[in-house]
Design a protein around this motif. Sequence first.
Motif, PDB file in Angstrom:
ATOM      1  N   ALA A  93      46.246  43.108  44.277  1.00  0.00           N
ATOM      2  CA  ALA A  93      47.547  42.463  44.069  1.00  0.00           C
ATOM      3  C   ALA A  93      47.640  41.880  42.664  1.00  0.00           C
ATOM      4  CB  ALA A  93      47.761  41.376  45.121  1.00  0.00           C
ATOM      5  N   LEU A  94      46.549  41.306  42.168  1.00  0.00           N
ATOM      6  CA  LEU A  94      46.541  40.767  40.802  1.00  0.00           C
ATOM      7  C   LEU A  94      46.727  41.884  39.779  1.00  0.00           C
ATOM      8  CD1 LEU A  94      43.572  38.241  41.125  1.00  0.00           C
ATOM      9  CD2 LEU A  94      45.996  37.660  40.921  1.00  0.00           C
TER      10      LEU A  94
ATOM     11  N   LEU B  53      33.099  42.826  42.512  1.00  0.00           N
ATOM     12  CA  LEU B  53      33.930  42.319  41.418  1.00  0.00           C
ATOM     13  C   LEU B  53      33.824  43.222  40.192  1.00  0.00           C
ATOM     14  CD1 LEU B  53      33.302  38.462  41.634  1.00  0.00           C
ATOM     15  CD2 LEU B  53      35.183  39.787  42.611  1.00  0.00           C
ATOM     16  N   LYS B  54      32.648  43.768  39.969  1.00  0.00           N
ATOM     17  CA  LYS B  54      32.464  44.659  38.815  1.00  0.00           C
ATOM     18  C   LYS B  54      33.294  45.926  38.951  1.00  0.00           C
ATOM     19  CE  LYS B  54      27.812  43.128  37.506  1.00  0.00           C
ATOM     20  NZ  LYS B  54      26.455  43.569  37.115  1.00  0.00           N
TER      21      LYS B  54
ATOM     22  N   ILE C 105      36.855  31.549  49.382  1.00  0.00           N
ATOM     23  CA  ILE C 105      36.364  32.772  50.016  1.00  0.00           C
ATOM     24  C   ILE C 105      34.881  32.622  50.309  1.00  0.00           C
ATOM     25  CG2 ILE C 105      36.052  35.261  49.752  1.00  0.00           C
ATOM     26  CD1 ILE C 105      38.427  35.261  47.849  1.00  0.00           C
ATOM     27  N   GLN C 106      34.507  32.704  51.574  1.00  0.00           N
ATOM     28  CA  GLN C 106      33.110  32.624  51.979  1.00  0.00           C
ATOM     29  C   GLN C 106      32.589  34.035  52.263  1.00  0.00           C
ATOM     30  OE1 GLN C 106      33.789  29.644  55.206  1.00  0.00           O
ATOM     31  NE2 GLN C 106      32.270  28.446  54.101  1.00  0.00           N
ATOM     32  N   VAL C 107      31.455  34.363  51.673  1.00  0.00           N
ATOM     33  CA  VAL C 107      30.914  35.721  51.775  1.00  0.00           C
ATOM     34  C   VAL C 107      29.513  35.678  52.375  1.00  0.00           C
ATOM     35  CG1 VAL C 107      32.294  36.492  49.809  1.00  0.00           C
ATOM     36  CG2 VAL C 107      29.954  35.703  49.425  1.00  0.00           C
TER      37      VAL C 107
ATOM     38  N   GLY D 130      36.312  40.494  53.054  1.00  0.00           N
ATOM     39  CA  GLY D 130      37.268  41.561  53.320  1.00  0.00           C
ATOM     40  C   GLY D 130      38.632  41.323  52.700  1.00  0.00           C
ATOM     41  N   ASP D 131      38.944  40.059  52.418  1.00  0.00           N
ATOM     42  CA  ASP D 131      40.237  39.728  51.795  1.00  0.00           C
ATOM     43  C   ASP D 131      40.213  39.899  50.282  1.00  0.00           C
ATOM     44  OD1 ASP D 131      41.667  38.613  54.202  1.00  0.00           O
ATOM     45  OD2 ASP D 131      39.929  37.281  54.152  1.00  0.00           O
ATOM     46  N   LEU D 132      39.014  39.980  49.703  1.00  0.00           N
ATOM     47  CA  LEU D 132      38.894  39.991  48.248  1.00  0.00           C
ATOM     48  C   LEU D 132      39.486  41.236  47.594  1.00  0.00           C
ATOM     49  CD1 LEU D 132      37.899  38.257  45.930  1.00  0.00           C
ATOM     50  CD2 LEU D 132      35.606  39.183  46.268  1.00  0.00           C
ATOM     51  N   PRO D 133      39.222  42.456  48.085  1.00  0.00           N
ATOM     52  CA  PRO D 133      39.817  43.635  47.434  1.00  0.00           C
ATOM     53  C   PRO D 133      41.347  43.588  47.396  1.00  0.00           C
ATOM     54  CG  PRO D 133      38.038  44.295  48.877  1.00  0.00           C
ATOM     55  CD  PRO D 133      38.289  42.850  49.148  1.00  0.00           C
TER      56      PRO D 133
END
Length: 257
Positions: free
Chosen positions: A93-94, A170-171, A158-160, A85-88
Amino acid sequence: MAANDRVFGQHAVEALLSRCPERVRELRVQADRGDGRMRGLLERAAQAGVTVQPVARRELDALAGKVRHQGVMATITPMTPLGEGDLPDMLMALERRGTVPLLLVLDGVTDPHNLGACLRTADGAGVTAVIAPRDRAAGLTPVVRKVASGAADTVPFIQVTNLARTLDLLKTFNLWIVGTCGQADTVLYDADLAGPTALVLGAEGKGMRRLTQDRCDVLVQLPMLGQVDSLNVSVAAGVCLYEAVRQRRIASPVPNG
């Protein structure tokens, strides 16, 4: 005291005191060690205002178990592993900052020494984050933290729950998914790693799972010119990450002066 509150080893503790001293709550040091490196570590702790408690070696031995403590243990506020959930938010931000992400994805690496070595290399290569499955894979244990020499507390981990779904995510952020496979037709050095990239490496011995491999945009192999047919996953991660670093330096040269 929880296991993930402890960091053992002089190099790992020095890295914490240098990079994030606010997270070090206390040091326990072997009372009869007064070598130069230990004195330097104690000076750094004093500068950071960290409490130091001299203890007998047997106490450190009991706390460390099988981990080599080298006469010092830090009690820390641990960095909590992130979730998918933190990845998006991280990727958005990047994008806003114009930063080109470089992710390291580990598919089922179970050896804590290998995970620690991968984190240390990831820190050196400026990796955005390391992604790994939550199940049937190593997490941030004391052994991982010691081998990582501080990198477990500087590189987002990051653990998924579903790695294939995470690669699909990611794509959507236009990351190029590059997997490593000994039977691939493309050699690592012929792949484009200068853009937004996620490098995917498989588990020790087994390699990537089929679902993971199917999500990759391209599979690459490391040229093996001797008698062995594969490299340790942490060594392979270093080769791949620093090839990405090399290509990015060519694409965006660092100005002199």
